[in-house]
Each structure stands twice: as structure tokens, then as C-alpha cells.
Design an enzyme around this catalytic site. Structure first.
Site, PDB file in Angstrom:
ATOM      1  CG  ASN A 192      -0.220   0.236   2.519  1.00  0.00           C
ATOM      2  OD1 ASN A 192       0.827  -0.341   2.772  1.00  0.00           O
ATOM      3  ND2 ASN A 192      -0.768   1.098   3.343  1.00  0.00           N
ATOM      4  CB  CYS A 197       1.524   4.297   4.456  1.00  0.00           C
ATOM      5  SG  CYS A 197       0.532   5.799   4.348  1.00  0.00           S
ATOM      6  CD  GLU A 250       0.456   0.956   6.471  1.00  0.00           C
ATOM      7  OE1 GLU A 250      -0.694   1.329   6.761  1.00  0.00           O
ATOM      8  OE2 GLU A 250       1.197   1.605   5.717  1.00  0.00           O
TER       9      GLU A 250
END
Length: 452
Positions: free
Chosen positions: A30, A32, A34
Site C-alpha cells: 500500500n 504508506c 506497511e
């Protein structure tokens, strides 16, 4: 140079910790960074405010924390069958692998409340132990659910891979630095042993259970002073509001930190009044010099000089990465005059320390920044620094008025090649997919890779 630096993902480390190697490799994440898993999958996220598990005597309530982990993992597991998904393929795979994303927030506030610097062995070891307890107990609960409802659909094919990764988690739990308080360190070991044993006995209901998300918005709702595993940006910061105006945000952990460090009520009142007036704790009356580092933040305050060196951000990430299914959404904050060489070395150091991904934000690299350490910031002309300049050590080094901790994002170049094998991050949400789709990544199927 006038935009957020791209994030880096480390191909070899990502595949090493992959629980479903026998199905397919991990190709993307994704935005970001994580959540890292198979193409066309998704996970639901949840985060625990670590400060809510602190007892009045300054100790961490392990049993209460484990109880919360069990409740959240059970709830997230239920959500898998009751959620909606952007595509049919993502829905199908999400039900097959049942990946979850439990995480934590307010680590920076927790360490400050204990009178510990973010950049300290004890701070990193406590972060590691708490993350290990969360991660391993989450897998224990997943195994208990599997005993009742069965393992995730593709578990049998990946059993060997998954148990191997769980063994790696356990091995790292036994390597937590001895500066960690003994009860926390021992609890981490017990949780790691139990997670592996239950998995060997019952298998696991979920292919993944944990990530460390940024918690930027929900952190406000959760009453957090700091987000994810970040330190505070500054003890006093000013946030520009989308509809106009400015919000002054003051760190509320200073008082309990000063109490923990033994200051009297009158001294604490004076110190907090000084912070409110000057936007910094530096120079506050009665404050001992040896306690200044406890209150160091990501950026230099408007009227001060100290800040956390960027290398400390990387070391904190390295402390908790071995206890996560996914990776860490966190910004490594670098000063305005950081050189290209220093940025490159930071990316390499992240790989050496075993991170799965690393994102850098160089102060001032975006023309607009929503969070600042002063009520007004003069616009500055950002110029690439000369190669001979090296002023990025932190704690009084040259550099920086304030910036927002914006995460850097850029489209990966399919022709790029670096060593070690890496990929550059690109925008999406908490799904991974091979093609353009609603709420999904726009990446090519394969990452740019090279031998590393």
C-alpha cells in the site's frame, strides 16, 4: 529535489519474511508501505494506544495489553467476512488469506512519559519488547481461532514457510537488548514461544496479523500525543487547517515525564509555562541539562537547537521490524541541508539493519507543509546543498526550521536499478494489486530488481 524523496523497499528482506512464499512472491505494498503481501489482497487496520496500558507506577500492563490484542484480532478476523472490497479478486484473496493489520500508536509519548530519550538503547528495547508481545500474541490468538474455525484456506501449501518465519520471530525475541526491563523482555520470549507452539499444533487462521501504520488521523481520535512509532514532531507545533486558520498543538506528555524524572509541582509549572511561551523546553528554569534529550523531537523547535538525529529514526525502526508481519509506515526526518550522499547512505543503512522499507522526508523539500513549529514560517528557496556540507547529526547541528512529517511518494521507474535489490514506492491504499483499480495500487507487476 523540490518534492518528497521516494521511499525504498528492500526486495530480499521482504521475501525472506514472507509467510506465503509457496504461493507467490510479494510484488508491492500500500502507499504508506506497511502492508506488504500477495497481489490483489487487502487487510483491515487497527491500532492500540500504548499509553492506555501504563500503570500509575510507570510499568507496562502486559496482561491488559495481551487481552486487548486478543479482542482486536478476534474483531478484525470477524471483519474479514463482513467487509466490502474494491474488486472481486481482492475480495476472493482476502477471504483466502485473511490478512490483518494490528498495530500500535503513541510510542514516542510512552517513552517520554518514562523519562527515556527516543534515541536510547532502553527506548528501543522497550519498543521491541512491546511490539514482540503484540505480534506474537496476535498469532497465538490466530492459532486459537484456527483450532475452532480452521486455518486460512492456503495454509497447508505454506505451512513450512510460515512456521519458518514464526521461528525467526521467536529467535529475535530472544535477542532483545538487555536494557529492556526484565518483565517485558521475559514476556516477549514467552509470547514468541507460545505463538510458535500453537501454530505447530493448530496452524494459523491469518497469513499476516500486524503492521505499523502511520495513525495520523486516528491518532487524534485515540488521544495520542505521537503517531505510530514516530517521536513527536515538536513539543509545540502549529497545524494549518484546510478551511483556514491555525491549530496550536501542545504535547501533553511533558508533565508526566517531568514527574517521573522527580521534578516538584512548582518546577513543573514553571517549565510548562516556559514551553508555552517560548515553544521550546531549551532554557526552561530548573530543567537539568541531562534531561534535555528526553524531550528531543523530530524537528528543531522555533526557538531551540536540539532535535533527534535522523539515524535514530532508522535504529528505532530496526528494533521493531523483526516483530511485524508487514512493515513500518514512518518518516525518517532529515534536515534541509542533507546531501544526496547522506540520503543514499541512510537508505543503505536501512537495508543493513533489516528493514523492509524506508521513506525519507527532507525538511523543506515541499513548498507547502501543513505542520510547523512556528505560527508563521518564511518561505525559503530550497537549493540543493553543496557536497562538502555535512550538518545532519541532530541535537544542535546546523539545519532546519520546522516541517511536516509528510511521507514521500513517487512512481517507481521500471528501468531503475540499485543494489541491494530495491523498489520505489507509489501511491495506493491498503490493498496490493497488479493493475489499475478502485482504491488499489497502480504499479507494474514486478519491482525493479538487481542482485544485491
Amino acid at each position: 529535489w523540490l518534492c518528497g524523496a521516494p521511499g525504498m523497499q528492500y526486495e530480499d528482506t521482504i521475501q525472506k519474511w514472507h509467510t506465503c512464499k509457496s504461493t507467490a512472491p510479494i510484488n508491492s505494498s500500500n502507499p504508506c508501505s506497511e502492508y506488504m503481501f500477495l497481489d490483489d489482497t487487502a487487510c483491515n487496520l487497527a491500532s492500540l494506544n500504548l499509553m492506555k496500558f501504563m500503570r500509575p507506577n510507570g510499568t507496562f500492563d502486559v496482561e491488559l495489553f495481551k487481552s486487548a490484542v486478543r479482542v482486536y484480532i478476534t474483531a478484525q478476523e470477524i471483519i474479514v467476512d463482513n467487509a466490502s472490497y474494491p474488486t472481486e479478486q481482492i475480495a476472493r484473496n482476502s477471504h483466502i488469506y485473511r490478512t490483518l493489520g494490528l498495530g500500535s500508536a503513541n510510542l514516542g509519548g510512552l517513552l517520554m512519559s518514562l523519562g527515556l530519550p527516543y534515541d536510547s538503547d532502553e527506548g528501543r528495547s522497550i519498543a521491541a519488547a512491546i511490539t514482540a508481545i503484540m505480534h506474537c500474541h496476535a498469532y497465538t490468538q490466530s492459532a486459537e481461532i484456527a483450532n475452532v474455525l480452521g486455518t486460512f484456506e492456503d495454509y497447508a501449501r505454506n505451512r513450512t514457510d510460515m512456521l519458518e518465519v514464526m521461528g525467526m520471530h521467536r529467535d529475535y525475541a530472544y535477542k532483545i537488548h538487555n536494557s529492556c526491563p526484565a518483565p517485558l523482555r521475559e514476556a516477549a520470549k514467552v509470547c514468541a514461544d507460545e505463538a510458535l507452539e500453537r501454530g505447530q499444533q493448530y496452524g494459523y487462521r491469518n497469513a499476516q496479523v500486524t503492521v505499523l501504520a502511520p495513525t495520523g488521523t486516528i491518532g487524534f481520535m485515540m488521544d495520542c500525543d505521537t503517531t505510530g512509532v514516530e517521536p513527536d514532531i515538536a513539543l509545540v507545533k502549529y497545524k494549518l487547517l484546510a478551511g483556514g486558520g491555525m491549530l496550536k498543538i501542545v504535547n501533553r506528555t511533558v508533565r508526566p515525564a517531568l514527574e517521573h524524572l522527580g521534578y516538584s509541582r512548582d518546577q513543573i509549572t514553571k517549565i510548562i509555562a516556559y514551553i508555552d511561551e517560548h515553544d521550546t523546553i531549551e532554557g526552561a528554569p530548573d530543567l537539568k541539562d541531562e534531561h534535555l534529550e528526553v524531550f528531543d523531537c523530530a524537528f528543531k523547535p522555533r526557538n531551540g537547537f536540539r532535535y533527534i538525529p535522523y539515524t535514530a529514526h532508522v535504529r528505532m525502526m530496526a528494533a521493531v521490524q523483526p516483530f511485524l508481519s508487514g512493515a513500518i509506515s514512518k518518516t525518517v526526518n532529515m534536515p534541509t541541508d542533507a546531501t544526496a550522499e547522506q540520503i543514499a547512505e541512510t537508505y543503505l543503512e536501512g537495508w543493513r539493519l533489516g528493514l523492509k522499507a524506508l521513506a525519507i522526508y527532507r525538511d523543506g523539500c515541499k513548498r507547502s507543509q501543513p505542520v510547523n513549529t512556528g505560527k508563521s514560517e518564511a518561505k525559503k528557496e530550497v537549493v540543493a546543498p553543496k557536497e562538502e556540507e555535512h550538518h545532519a547529526s541532530g541535537n544542535g547541528s546546523k539545519a532546519v526550521h520546522c516541517a511536516a512529517a509528510c511521507r514521500a511518494r513517487a512512481v517507481r521507474s521500471p528501468t531503475s536499478s540499485t543494489s541491494p535489490a530495491t523498489r520505489v514506492t507509489s501511491p495506493s491504499v491498503c490493498t496490493t494489486t497488479r493493475r489499475p483499480a478502485n482504491c488499489s495500487s497502480r504499479w507494474p507487476r514486478k519491482a525493479a530488481r538487481s542482485a544485491g
